[in-house]
Design an enzyme around this catalytic site. Sequence first.
Site, mmCIF file in Angstrom:
data_model
loop_
_atom_site.group_PDB
_atom_site.id
_atom_site.type_symbol
_atom_site.label_atom_id
_atom_site.label_comp_id
_atom_site.label_asym_id
_atom_site.label_seq_id
_atom_site.Cartn_x
_atom_site.Cartn_y
_atom_site.Cartn_z
ATOM 1 N NE ARG A 203 -3.861 0.603 1.945
ATOM 2 C CZ ARG A 203 -5.066 0.626 2.509
ATOM 3 N NH1 ARG A 203 -5.272 1.302 3.608
ATOM 4 N NH2 ARG A 203 -6.061 -0.036 1.953
ATOM 5 C CG HIS B 67 -8.412 0.181 -2.829
ATOM 6 N ND1 HIS B 67 -7.604 -0.895 -2.489
ATOM 7 C CD2 HIS B 67 -9.089 0.505 -1.687
ATOM 8 C CE1 HIS B 67 -7.783 -1.194 -1.222
ATOM 9 N NE2 HIS B 67 -8.671 -0.356 -0.712
ATOM 10 C CD GLN C 129 -12.783 -2.171 -0.748
ATOM 11 O OE1 GLN C 129 -11.991 -2.042 0.166
ATOM 12 N NE2 GLN C 129 -13.959 -2.776 -0.594
ATOM 13 C CG ASP D 153 -13.553 6.050 -0.924
ATOM 14 O OD1 ASP D 153 -13.618 5.820 0.293
ATOM 15 O OD2 ASP D 153 -12.476 6.043 -1.557
ATOM 16 C CB CYS E 277 -13.941 0.794 -0.007
ATOM 17 S SG CYS E 277 -13.180 2.422 0.247
ATOM 18 N NE ARG F 210 -9.925 -5.398 0.352
ATOM 19 C CZ ARG F 210 -9.195 -4.379 0.831
ATOM 20 N NH1 ARG F 210 -9.797 -3.369 1.415
ATOM 21 N NH2 ARG F 210 -7.874 -4.355 0.701
HETATM 22 N N1 NVA Z 1 -9.982 6.550 -1.223
HETATM 23 C C1 NVA Z 1 -9.614 6.142 0.118
HETATM 24 C C2 NVA Z 1 -9.781 4.664 0.283
HETATM 25 C C3 NVA Z 1 -9.485 4.145 1.659
HETATM 26 C C4 NVA Z 1 -9.587 2.662 1.763
HETATM 27 C C5 NVA Z 1 -8.191 6.577 0.418
HETATM 28 O O1 NVA Z 1 -7.328 6.458 -0.471
HETATM 29 O O2 NVA Z 1 -7.934 7.042 1.523
HETATM 30 N N1 CP Z 2 -11.176 -0.347 2.475
HETATM 31 C C1 CP Z 2 -9.896 -0.366 2.925
HETATM 32 O O1 CP Z 2 -8.934 -0.568 2.151
HETATM 33 O O2 CP Z 2 -9.788 -0.191 4.265
HETATM 34 P P1 CP Z 2 -8.426 0.006 5.089
HETATM 35 O O3 CP Z 2 -7.863 1.352 4.742
HETATM 36 O O4 CP Z 2 -8.849 -0.102 6.536
HETATM 37 O O5 CP Z 2 -7.471 -1.086 4.700
#
Ligand code: NVA
Ligand code: CP
Length: 307
Positions: free
Chosen positions: A101, A128, A131, A224, A264, A292
């Site tokens: 990540r 993502h 997801q 989101d 998500c 997931r």
């Molecule tokens: N769009 C959000 C998704 C979190 C799982 C982010 O990147 O923070």
């Molecule tokens: N939806 C998701 O990726 O959640 P986290 O940021 O908690 O991993």
Amino acid sequence: MTRHFLRDDQLSPAEQAEILDLAVELKRDRFAQRPLAGPQTVAVVFDKSSTRTRVSFAVGIADLGGSPLIISRESSQLGGKETASDTARVLERQVAAIVWRTYAQAGLEEMAAGTTVPVVNALSDSFHPCQLLADLLTIREHRGALAGLTVAFLGDGASNMAQSYLLAGATAGMNVRIGAPLEYEPDPAVVEDAAQIARETGGSVAVLADPVAAVGGADIVVTDTWVSMGREEEKAERVRALGAYKVTPELMTGAADGALFLHCLPADRGYEVDAAVIDGPQSVIWDEAENRLHAQKALLVWLLSQQ
Ligand code: NVA
Ligand code: CP
């Protein structure tokens, strides 16, 4: 040749369907596949915070007979002192796969180019894709099939979730609508890639400024956070620009009868979605979060089988 999963369109429609089928099988019989028995280790690296991704990869790798090694950016040399490709060369001699990540998509590409083990995008600024496998599995469970369904994503159209919906939805043969203001539209190159895929799968893609038009008759409504990780300083401006795209009970009345709602998570109730929607009967967010685990296990089994 090593297969990686850095963007949703790195799976063909047939491969995406195969992984979703496998996810259904693994959900039914959790320990049916043990490709990591040994145990072999999978490195799971976090440059950003996580609850779901961390837990589902850790549990999923253990379910597959393996051992998860969770690494945080602050406690490693990656980013500050060492390049992604040097890190990959070190890891590949000891782990079966690398899950990461991070911020820039380019870092993932560098990591993948430098290694012989599969690299999985566990969220970047641009996509993502893990997801989306969970979201598609959830929609399939509730609707039976994906092709021909209309999904409307509202809010930050340039976010990783919106852009992954474009690519993964088009791959599944869905009609993907992004409802976003001009300044938060998806990358035109991603829209074009998705449109190209949709021409082959019978799906479609559209970017609309009008939230009511975007949601009109949709089978699935998705949103989101308006403030993705790394964008915290832009919060006030984003709340102002995205206010009209909040998913409210009134907006949901324009969707198809019994339309599903997905998010998500983590969610900011009262901002991108009202509590009455996300905590209401149309919401399938807890199935989505659980999926997931099953979707990522299927992805790892499939990637390891392609070696
Ligand atoms: N769009 C959000 C998704 C979190 C799982 C982010 O990147 O923070
Ligand atoms: N939806 C998701 O990726 O959640 P986290 O940021 O908690 O991993």
